[in-house]
Design a protein around this motif. Structure first.
Motif, mmCIF file in Angstrom:
data_model
loop_
_atom_site.group_PDB
_atom_site.id
_atom_site.type_symbol
_atom_site.label_atom_id
_atom_site.label_comp_id
_atom_site.label_asym_id
_atom_site.label_seq_id
_atom_site.Cartn_x
_atom_site.Cartn_y
_atom_site.Cartn_z
ATOM 1 N N ASN A 35 81.430 53.165 67.058
ATOM 2 C CA ASN A 35 81.879 53.804 65.813
ATOM 3 C C ASN A 35 81.153 55.119 65.528
ATOM 4 O O ASN A 35 80.899 55.470 64.384
ATOM 5 C CB ASN A 35 81.705 52.849 64.624
ATOM 6 C CG ASN A 35 82.516 51.599 64.798
ATOM 7 O OD1 ASN A 35 83.617 51.633 65.342
ATOM 8 N ND2 ASN A 35 81.978 50.473 64.371
ATOM 9 N N GLU A 36 80.814 55.861 66.548
ATOM 10 C CA GLU A 36 80.161 57.152 66.374
ATOM 11 C C GLU A 36 81.223 58.240 66.303
ATOM 12 O O GLU A 36 82.123 58.293 67.127
ATOM 13 C CB GLU A 36 79.225 57.436 67.538
ATOM 14 C CG GLU A 36 78.554 58.778 67.455
ATOM 15 C CD GLU A 36 77.830 59.152 68.717
ATOM 16 O OE1 GLU A 36 77.064 60.118 68.675
ATOM 17 O OE2 GLU A 36 78.039 58.506 69.752
ATOM 18 N N ASN A 37 81.105 59.094 65.306
ATOM 19 C CA ASN A 37 82.010 60.232 65.190
ATOM 20 C C ASN A 37 81.414 61.393 65.976
ATOM 21 O O ASN A 37 80.327 61.869 65.648
ATOM 22 C CB ASN A 37 82.179 60.615 63.722
ATOM 23 C CG ASN A 37 83.271 61.627 63.525
ATOM 24 O OD1 ASN A 37 83.672 62.303 64.470
ATOM 25 N ND2 ASN A 37 83.763 61.742 62.315
ATOM 26 N N LYS A 38 82.105 61.844 67.010
ATOM 27 C CA LYS A 38 81.571 62.881 67.886
ATOM 28 C C LYS A 38 81.434 64.231 67.163
ATOM 29 O O LYS A 38 80.572 65.022 67.496
ATOM 30 C CB LYS A 38 82.459 63.064 69.110
ATOM 31 C CG LYS A 38 82.511 61.857 70.018
ATOM 32 C CD LYS A 38 81.185 61.622 70.661
ATOM 33 C CE LYS A 38 81.158 62.286 71.982
ATOM 34 N NZ LYS A 38 79.979 62.017 72.758
ATOM 35 N N LEU A 40 80.530 64.663 64.084
ATOM 36 C CA LEU A 40 79.430 64.653 63.127
ATOM 37 C C LEU A 40 78.090 64.301 63.741
ATOM 38 O O LEU A 40 77.090 64.266 63.038
ATOM 39 C CB LEU A 40 79.746 63.661 61.999
ATOM 40 C CG LEU A 40 81.009 63.973 61.202
ATOM 41 C CD1 LEU A 40 81.253 62.899 60.179
ATOM 42 C CD2 LEU A 40 80.911 65.325 60.548
ATOM 43 N N SER A 41 78.055 64.042 65.040
ATOM 44 C CA SER A 41 76.773 63.725 65.657
ATOM 45 C C SER A 41 75.889 64.972 65.653
ATOM 46 O O SER A 41 76.365 66.102 65.618
ATOM 47 C CB SER A 41 76.963 63.204 67.076
ATOM 48 O OG SER A 41 77.543 64.190 67.881
#
Length: 96
Positions: A35-38, A40-41
């Motif tokens: 569930n990582e938003n690329k 916003l990383s």
């Protein structure tokens, strides 16, 4: 319009890889978190308002370069380095 030498300098699109073998963004290889938003990383943050502007019309550019795409096409030059790519002497283009 981008010249052949500047093709390598183009920015990459943030989308997942299609194939799981060797992909850096799959969970099996430990490449990314669940569930990582690329966008916003921290290390791959995208800024919508870039710092570079077109030298002709002063429009903000979406990636590094000298000219926006419309000005580069009108002049027939590469949008990143300014090298002549296309001969536009016989084109009928408006100045608008």
């Amino acid at each position: 319009m981008v010249s052949d030498n500047c093709q390598k300098k183009l920015a990459k699109v943030i989308v997942p890889d299609k194939w799981k073998e060797g992909a850096s963004n799959t969970t099996e290889s430990g490449g990314r978190k669940l569930n990582e938003n690329k966008l916003l990383s921290k290390k791959h943050r995208w800024t919508p308002y870039g710092t570079t502007k077109c030298t002709i019309c002063k429009q903000q550019l979406h990636q590094e370069g000298k000219y926006c795409l419309s000005c580069a096409y009108k002049k027939g030059v590469c949008s990143m380095c300014g090298k002549q790519v296309l001969d536009t002497t016989h084109y009928k283009q408006s100045n608008v």
